[in-house]
Design a protein around this motif. Sequence first.
Motif, short mmCIF file in Angstrom:
data_model
loop_
_atom_site.label_atom_id
_atom_site.label_comp_id
_atom_site.label_asym_id
_atom_site.label_seq_id
_atom_site.Cartn_x
_atom_site.Cartn_y
_atom_site.Cartn_z
N ALA A 1 60.09 -14.65 37.12
CA ALA A 1 61.04 -15.58 36.50
C ALA A 1 60.36 -16.89 36.15
CB ALA A 1 62.23 -15.82 37.43
N LEU A 2 59.48 -17.36 37.02
CA LEU A 2 58.76 -18.60 36.76
C LEU A 2 57.84 -18.45 35.55
CD1 LEU A 2 58.31 -21.48 37.73
CD2 LEU A 2 56.55 -20.62 39.27
N ASN A 3 57.19 -17.31 35.43
CA ASN A 3 56.34 -17.07 34.25
C ASN A 3 57.16 -17.12 32.97
OD1 ASN A 3 53.92 -16.81 35.65
ND2 ASN A 3 54.17 -14.61 35.93
N LYS A 4 58.33 -16.51 32.98
CA LYS A 4 59.22 -16.55 31.81
C LYS A 4 59.65 -17.97 31.51
CE LYS A 4 61.04 -11.89 32.44
NZ LYS A 4 62.20 -11.08 32.86
N ALA A 5 59.98 -18.71 32.56
CA ALA A 5 60.41 -20.11 32.38
C ALA A 5 59.27 -20.94 31.80
CB ALA A 5 60.88 -20.69 33.71
N MET A 6 58.06 -20.73 32.29
CA MET A 6 56.91 -21.49 31.78
C MET A 6 56.69 -21.20 30.30
SD MET A 6 54.31 -21.13 35.05
CE MET A 6 52.89 -21.85 34.23
N ASN B 1 53.36 -32.73 29.40
CA ASN B 1 53.52 -31.28 29.33
C ASN B 1 52.47 -30.58 30.18
OD1 ASN B 1 55.58 -31.75 27.54
ND2 ASN B 1 54.41 -31.21 25.73
N ILE B 2 51.25 -31.10 30.16
CA ILE B 2 50.17 -30.52 30.96
C ILE B 2 50.48 -30.67 32.43
CG2 ILE B 2 47.73 -30.77 31.59
CD1 ILE B 2 47.25 -31.53 28.60
N ALA B 3 50.94 -31.86 32.83
CA ALA B 3 51.28 -32.10 34.23
C ALA B 3 52.42 -31.18 34.67
CB ALA B 3 51.67 -33.56 34.44
N LEU C 1 54.15 -26.32 37.61
CA LEU C 1 54.74 -24.98 37.65
C LEU C 1 53.70 -23.94 38.08
CD1 LEU C 1 56.99 -25.13 34.47
CD2 LEU C 1 57.72 -25.22 36.86
N GLN C 2 52.47 -24.13 37.65
CA GLN C 2 51.41 -23.23 38.08
C GLN C 2 51.18 -23.34 39.59
OE1 GLN C 2 47.97 -23.96 35.62
NE2 GLN C 2 48.97 -23.18 33.79
N SER D 1 51.44 -20.33 42.19
CA SER D 1 50.37 -20.02 43.16
C SER D 1 50.92 -19.97 44.58
CB SER D 1 49.26 -21.06 43.08
OG SER D 1 48.61 -20.98 41.85
N PHE D 2 51.80 -20.92 44.91
CA PHE D 2 52.41 -20.93 46.24
C PHE D 2 53.19 -19.64 46.48
CE2 PHE D 2 56.07 -21.69 48.96
CZ PHE D 2 55.44 -22.13 50.12
#
Length: 133
Positions: free
Chosen positions: A59-64, A4-6, A11-12, A16-17
């Motif tokens: 959207a990525l923040n919501k997915a995370m 989960n951490i990986a 995703l982080q 960042s990209f």
Amino acid sequence: NKENIAEDNGLQDVRSFLEDYAERIIVLQNQLRQSGCGKASLDAKVDMAYSSLQDGVSALNKAMKAIREVNKSVPNFRNQLTAIAAVKVEWENLARKHGVTPMELNDLKAMWSKDITSMSNLATSLPLVIQEE
């Protein structure tokens, strides 16, 4: 859980990209404007690209967040998905072996299950019938 951490770190990295790319687009837009090459049509395209990247980050923040909630609810989520995928592959291989689709194999399984139950009942009752005679 290390997986989960990986996953979260991956995703982080994507976030960042996207954020870095959005910043570079703004820098490019400013440089084009300063050099006099910033046409309105190009400006609109750059704005659209920047907006799309920002939407992607959102959207990525919501997915995370959603993934974290799933991982809290089902701690072995990844292992369960892996196990399900393995069963699916084995089921598909078995279907190919018998020359049927996975759905047809499911129907055959139901039919064979009834036949096996009937045979089991016969095997249990046959000694009783022989004994009674």
